[in-house]
Design an enzyme around this catalytic site. Structure first.
Site, mmCIF file in Angstrom:
data_model
loop_
_atom_site.group_PDB
_atom_site.id
_atom_site.type_symbol
_atom_site.label_atom_id
_atom_site.label_comp_id
_atom_site.label_asym_id
_atom_site.label_seq_id
_atom_site.Cartn_x
_atom_site.Cartn_y
_atom_site.Cartn_z
ATOM 1 N N PRO A 1 0.802 -1.209 0.000
ATOM 2 C CA PRO A 1 0.000 0.000 0.000
ATOM 3 C C PRO A 1 0.834 1.257 0.000
ATOM 4 O O PRO A 1 1.904 1.303 0.601
ATOM 5 C CB PRO A 1 -0.744 -0.105 1.314
ATOM 6 C CG PRO A 1 0.104 -0.971 2.182
ATOM 7 C CD PRO A 1 1.128 -1.634 1.358
ATOM 8 N N GLU A 2 0.341 2.251 -0.642
ATOM 9 C CA GLU A 2 0.913 3.591 -0.541
ATOM 10 C C GLU A 2 0.056 4.367 0.458
ATOM 11 O O GLU A 2 -0.819 3.797 1.104
ATOM 12 C CB GLU A 2 0.944 4.251 -1.921
ATOM 13 C CG GLU A 2 1.775 3.430 -2.911
ATOM 14 C CD GLU A 2 1.975 4.119 -4.259
ATOM 15 O OE1 GLU A 2 2.045 5.350 -4.292
ATOM 16 O OE2 GLU A 2 2.054 3.396 -5.272
#
Length: 274
Positions: free
Chosen positions: A2-3
DNA sequence: CGCGCTCCCTGGCCGC
DNA sequence: TGCGGCCAGGGAGCGC
């Protein structure tokens, strides 16, 4: 995995289930992820109430009612899921299971084990090795044209590398670096220090906008990213360049190109991004 | 010091 | 069907 938008979405999804909830039992199914778990991880968690959940960069911070907090990073493949009750059987790569007093269970699953879980005194968070050298949060007042311009004006590295550098600004990973550069009409290969202040201003705004839009869409689901409740994000349908090598650019209809930078794929339109 | 390369680890997919 | 090669959302550490 995830960012920033995905971690922010996960955080928001966890709060209703976990805030105020008391940790009853902690099961560790291995001794480490990227780094070893603290020796006292179980003791430090069991019996504690979750006072709140915060995010710094791509880290989740669970504040306990003791002086401690638990820091969690999801790496590339990490997932945290809230289940209504303890699962009968553990899935492959379920590394940490936290049971709460209301019967809910938090499961941390991370196939590639690039994630980490550790403890830190609340008062020492900013000094912690993981946080002390971090750049500004892109969605805070500490991030603006002036700040980004000053961080880049002496950098010889390509602009894409620079905005993915957590010393410059945190939370911008491969997807959102590519997308914000496309929106700005900036080539990812362009030398950071050669970009005008006006262009840096546009890039600043586009980083903020693309991150906010992604959060509103619940993040981007590529392979297996899901929210804390198991739902998928849908910002991936809004990608203009990421993952679209060979497809037509939506603006000029020429082909989107893929190159490698720092060993990672960069997607861009050579015609629109100069 | 700044920068880029390599590695950590597993799994999915593609081509042969 | 099996196997090798390549790919993947992150980040630390090391060498130049």
């Amino acid at each position: 995995m995830p960012e920033l938008p995905e971690v922010e979405t996960i955080k928001r999804g966890l709060i209703p289930s976990l805030k105020g909830n008391i940790i009853k039992n902690v099961i560790l199914r291995r001794k480490n992820l990227r780094i070893p778990f603290p020796e006292n991880l179980q003791q430090a968690l069991e019996g504690q109430k979750i006072e709140g959940i915060k995010r710094r960069s791509k880290y989740l911070i669970f504040e306990l009612d003791s002086d401690d907090c638990m820091i969690m990073h999801l790496g590339m493949s990490g997932k945290v899921l809230v289940k209504e009750k303890k699962p009968e059987e553990f899935e492959k790569h379920d590394h940490i299971i936290i049971e709460f007093s209301d019967g809910k269970t938090l499961v941390f699953n991370d196939a590639r084990r690039f994630g980490l879980v550790t403890l830190c005194k609340k008062s020492e968070l900013e000094k912690h090795k993981l946080f002390s050298a971090l750049g500004p949060e892109p969605l805070s007042n500490n991030f603006n044209e002036e700040v980004l311009y000053n961080a880049l004006r002496n950098k010889s590295s390509p602009i894409k590398n620079a905005i993915m550098d957590a010393h410059v600004v945190v939370g911008v990973g491969n997807i959102y670096a590519c997308e914000s550069l496309f929106r700005s009409g900036l080539s990812p290969l362009k030398k950071s220090s050669s970009i005008s202040k006006k262009k840096i201003g546009e890039l600043t705004a586009n980083i903020i906008n693309v991150l906010n839009e992604a959060i509103e869409s619940g993040g981007s689901t590529l392979k297996d990213y899901v929210h804390a409740n198991g739902e998928m994000g849908y910002f991936q349908h809004s990608f203009q360049v990421y993952g679209r090598e060979g497809e037509d650019c939506g603006t000029c209809l020429k082909a989107i190109k893929r190159v490698k930078q720092l060993g990672r794929s960069t997607f861009y339109c050579p015609n629109c991004q100069k």
